[in-house]
Design a protein around this motif. Sequence first.
Motif, PDB file in Angstrom:
ATOM      1  N   UNK A   1       0.837  -1.200   0.000  1.00  0.00           N
ATOM      2  CA  UNK A   1       0.000   0.000   0.000  1.00  0.00           C
ATOM      3  C   UNK A   1       0.871   1.250   0.000  1.00  0.00           C
ATOM      4  N   UNK A   2       1.952   1.242   0.788  1.00  0.00           N
ATOM      5  CA  UNK A   2       2.857   2.395   0.857  1.00  0.00           C
ATOM      6  C   UNK A   2       3.472   2.670  -0.520  1.00  0.00           C
ATOM      7  N   UNK A   3       3.942   1.612  -1.192  1.00  0.00           N
ATOM      8  CA  UNK A   3       4.555   1.784  -2.506  1.00  0.00           C
ATOM      9  C   UNK A   3       3.556   2.329  -3.515  1.00  0.00           C
ATOM     10  N   UNK A   4       2.345   1.791  -3.506  1.00  0.00           N
ATOM     11  CA  UNK A   4       1.347   2.218  -4.478  1.00  0.00           C
ATOM     12  C   UNK A   4       0.885   3.653  -4.222  1.00  0.00           C
ATOM     13  N   UNK A   5       0.696   4.005  -2.968  1.00  0.00           N
ATOM     14  CA  UNK A   5       0.248   5.367  -2.640  1.00  0.00           C
ATOM     15  C   UNK A   5       1.274   6.404  -3.072  1.00  0.00           C
ATOM     16  N   UNK A   6       2.556   6.041  -3.024  1.00  0.00           N
ATOM     17  CA  UNK A   6       3.611   6.960  -3.443  1.00  0.00           C
ATOM     18  C   UNK A   6       3.429   7.382  -4.903  1.00  0.00           C
ATOM     19  N   UNK A   7       2.845   6.504  -5.706  1.00  0.00           N
ATOM     20  CA  UNK A   7       2.640   6.776  -7.126  1.00  0.00           C
ATOM     21  C   UNK A   7       1.179   7.056  -7.463  1.00  0.00           C
ATOM     22  N   UNK A   8       0.346   7.187  -6.451  1.00  0.00           N
ATOM     23  CA  UNK A   8      -1.059   7.496  -6.681  1.00  0.00           C
ATOM     24  C   UNK A   8      -1.869   6.346  -7.247  1.00  0.00           C
ATOM     25  N   UNK A   9      -1.411   5.117  -7.018  1.00  0.00           N
ATOM     26  CA  UNK A   9      -2.106   3.930  -7.535  1.00  0.00           C
ATOM     27  C   UNK A   9      -3.004   3.371  -6.440  1.00  0.00           C
ATOM     28  N   UNK A  10      -4.290   3.224  -6.744  1.00  0.00           N
ATOM     29  CA  UNK A  10      -5.254   2.773  -5.739  1.00  0.00           C
ATOM     30  C   UNK A  10      -5.948   1.462  -6.105  1.00  0.00           C
TER      31      UNK A  10
ATOM     32  N   UNK B   1      -0.418  -3.753 -15.276  1.00  0.00           N
ATOM     33  CA  UNK B   1       0.758  -3.092 -15.858  1.00  0.00           C
ATOM     34  C   UNK B   1       1.214  -1.901 -15.026  1.00  0.00           C
ATOM     35  N   UNK B   2       0.271  -1.121 -14.531  1.00  0.00           N
ATOM     36  CA  UNK B   2       0.602   0.056 -13.751  1.00  0.00           C
ATOM     37  C   UNK B   2       1.241  -0.324 -12.423  1.00  0.00           C
ATOM     38  N   UNK B   3       0.682  -1.324 -11.754  1.00  0.00           N
ATOM     39  CA  UNK B   3       1.234  -1.794 -10.483  1.00  0.00           C
ATOM     40  C   UNK B   3       2.616  -2.407 -10.672  1.00  0.00           C
ATOM     41  N   UNK B   4       2.779  -3.161 -11.760  1.00  0.00           N
ATOM     42  CA  UNK B   4       4.072  -3.772 -12.040  1.00  0.00           C
ATOM     43  C   UNK B   4       5.144  -2.705 -12.238  1.00  0.00           C
ATOM     44  N   UNK B   5       4.785  -1.618 -12.910  1.00  0.00           N
ATOM     45  CA  UNK B   5       5.738  -0.524 -13.107  1.00  0.00           C
ATOM     46  C   UNK B   5       6.178   0.069 -11.773  1.00  0.00           C
ATOM     47  N   UNK B   6       5.256   0.197 -10.840  1.00  0.00           N
ATOM     48  CA  UNK B   6       5.583   0.744  -9.526  1.00  0.00           C
ATOM     49  C   UNK B   6       6.529  -0.188  -8.771  1.00  0.00           C
ATOM     50  N   UNK B   7       6.230  -1.481  -8.746  1.00  0.00           N
ATOM     51  CA  UNK B   7       7.087  -2.421  -8.027  1.00  0.00           C
ATOM     52  C   UNK B   7       8.456  -2.517  -8.701  1.00  0.00           C
ATOM     53  N   UNK B   8       8.483  -2.537 -10.032  1.00  0.00           N
ATOM     54  CA  UNK B   8       9.763  -2.516 -10.742  1.00  0.00           C
ATOM     55  C   UNK B   8      10.594  -1.304 -10.325  1.00  0.00           C
ATOM     56  N   UNK B   9       9.945  -0.140 -10.292  1.00  0.00           N
ATOM     57  CA  UNK B   9      10.661   1.088  -9.924  1.00  0.00           C
ATOM     58  C   UNK B   9      11.180   1.005  -8.492  1.00  0.00           C
ATOM     59  N   UNK B  10      10.379   0.443  -7.581  1.00  0.00           N
ATOM     60  CA  UNK B  10      10.799   0.349  -6.177  1.00  0.00           C
ATOM     61  C   UNK B  10      11.992  -0.579  -6.005  1.00  0.00           C
TER      62      UNK B  10
ATOM     63  N   UNK C   1       6.734  -9.392 -20.500  1.00  0.00           N
ATOM     64  CA  UNK C   1       6.268  -8.388 -19.545  1.00  0.00           C
ATOM     65  C   UNK C   1       7.402  -7.475 -19.107  1.00  0.00           C
ATOM     66  N   UNK C   2       8.019  -6.813 -20.089  1.00  0.00           N
ATOM     67  CA  UNK C   2       9.153  -5.943 -19.798  1.00  0.00           C
ATOM     68  C   UNK C   2       8.788  -4.830 -18.842  1.00  0.00           C
ATOM     69  N   UNK C   3       9.774  -4.354 -18.077  1.00  0.00           N
ATOM     70  CA  UNK C   3       9.526  -3.294 -17.107  1.00  0.00           C
ATOM     71  C   UNK C   3       9.002  -2.048 -17.782  1.00  0.00           C
ATOM     72  N   UNK C   4       8.049  -1.422 -17.138  1.00  0.00           N
ATOM     73  CA  UNK C   4       7.495  -0.180 -17.618  1.00  0.00           C
ATOM     74  C   UNK C   4       8.106   0.975 -16.863  1.00  0.00           C
ATOM     75  N   UNK C   5       8.118   2.145 -17.471  1.00  0.00           N
ATOM     76  CA  UNK C   5       8.565   3.323 -16.750  1.00  0.00           C
ATOM     77  C   UNK C   5       7.550   3.676 -15.686  1.00  0.00           C
ATOM     78  N   UNK C   6       7.969   4.026 -14.491  1.00  0.00           N
ATOM     79  CA  UNK C   6       7.021   4.371 -13.446  1.00  0.00           C
ATOM     80  C   UNK C   6       6.288   5.643 -13.765  1.00  0.00           C
ATOM     81  N   UNK C   7       5.064   5.825 -13.261  1.00  0.00           N
ATOM     82  CA  UNK C   7       4.292   7.025 -13.554  1.00  0.00           C
ATOM     83  C   UNK C   7       4.923   8.288 -13.005  1.00  0.00           C
ATOM     84  N   UNK C   8       5.697   8.174 -11.928  1.00  0.00           N
ATOM     85  CA  UNK C   8       6.383   9.322 -11.332  1.00  0.00           C
ATOM     86  C   UNK C   8       7.775   8.867 -10.929  1.00  0.00           C
ATOM     87  N   UNK C   9       8.720   9.783 -10.836  1.00  0.00           N
ATOM     88  CA  UNK C   9      10.066   9.448 -10.391  1.00  0.00           C
ATOM     89  C   UNK C   9      10.510  10.466  -9.349  1.00  0.00           C
TER      90      UNK C   9
END
Length: 271
Positions: free
Chosen positions: A68-77, A125-134, A263-271
Amino acid sequence: MDHVTDRTLRALGLAEAPREHPLLYPGAWPAGSGLLDGDRFLPLDRLVHEDRTPVLAIGSNACPGQLRHKMEEFGIMSPIPMVKARVTGVDAGVSAHVSRMGYVSASPVGAPDTVRELFVIWLDAEQLAVIDASEGVPVPAGNYDRAWLPSPDVRIDLADGTRLPGAYAYVNRHGVLHDGTGVPRTHPGQRVLLTELLVGLPRFRELFGVVPEEFCARARSDRRLCERGTRLFVEEKLVTASGLERYAAVSLRAQQTGSPGTAASLSPPLM
């Protein structure tokens, strides 16, 4: 207390994030499968989610509070299915790097004869990008590669009898710590691990202090200090291979060539 309140992360003891409380790493894991939906952990109606990417959680990615902490950082709900599985062939080793979050994290290691209960998190895809970025996947200096661990090399059995064809896991680019004989050691929990490192390594103690609380405070405030600690593991000859590097290499080649289904890594929505 009503049904909704009963399913909150706090009521279930799953709310604390190791990112905020490093000595709790890897954080509290659920007792069974469920759907992480905001501040609630709800029952699941199915265990397999073909439209999502399965990721094997070795450390804090199995902690709902951390997710939840990781997802909230990127606004993913959006909700995340978390499925408890019986996994053969992988264990939780100790990453050979000091995290700027203030802990020494877990990392998967090859363990053919080991059977463990772990969680598979099913990510869109959006969640995967966040975890990849983390985990630092998209950047050259990041700590992890995302690797596909195929069956039958790694067996992932679900409670309904399904055996997955494989799942992704985050393999540490630095390697893992060994037990003194060259064999990857298992992660004993943060406080025990830090105590052992601080007692056993005078140079580590010089950098991070004498008690785990001091380690956490210093590591969280100084990226360069974390990098020095990571180099120290190598200098002290504590690092070995995880045994999973070949899967990371295969996954990296597949991503670079754009092979289908990687399922290649996606760029995170925010950095």
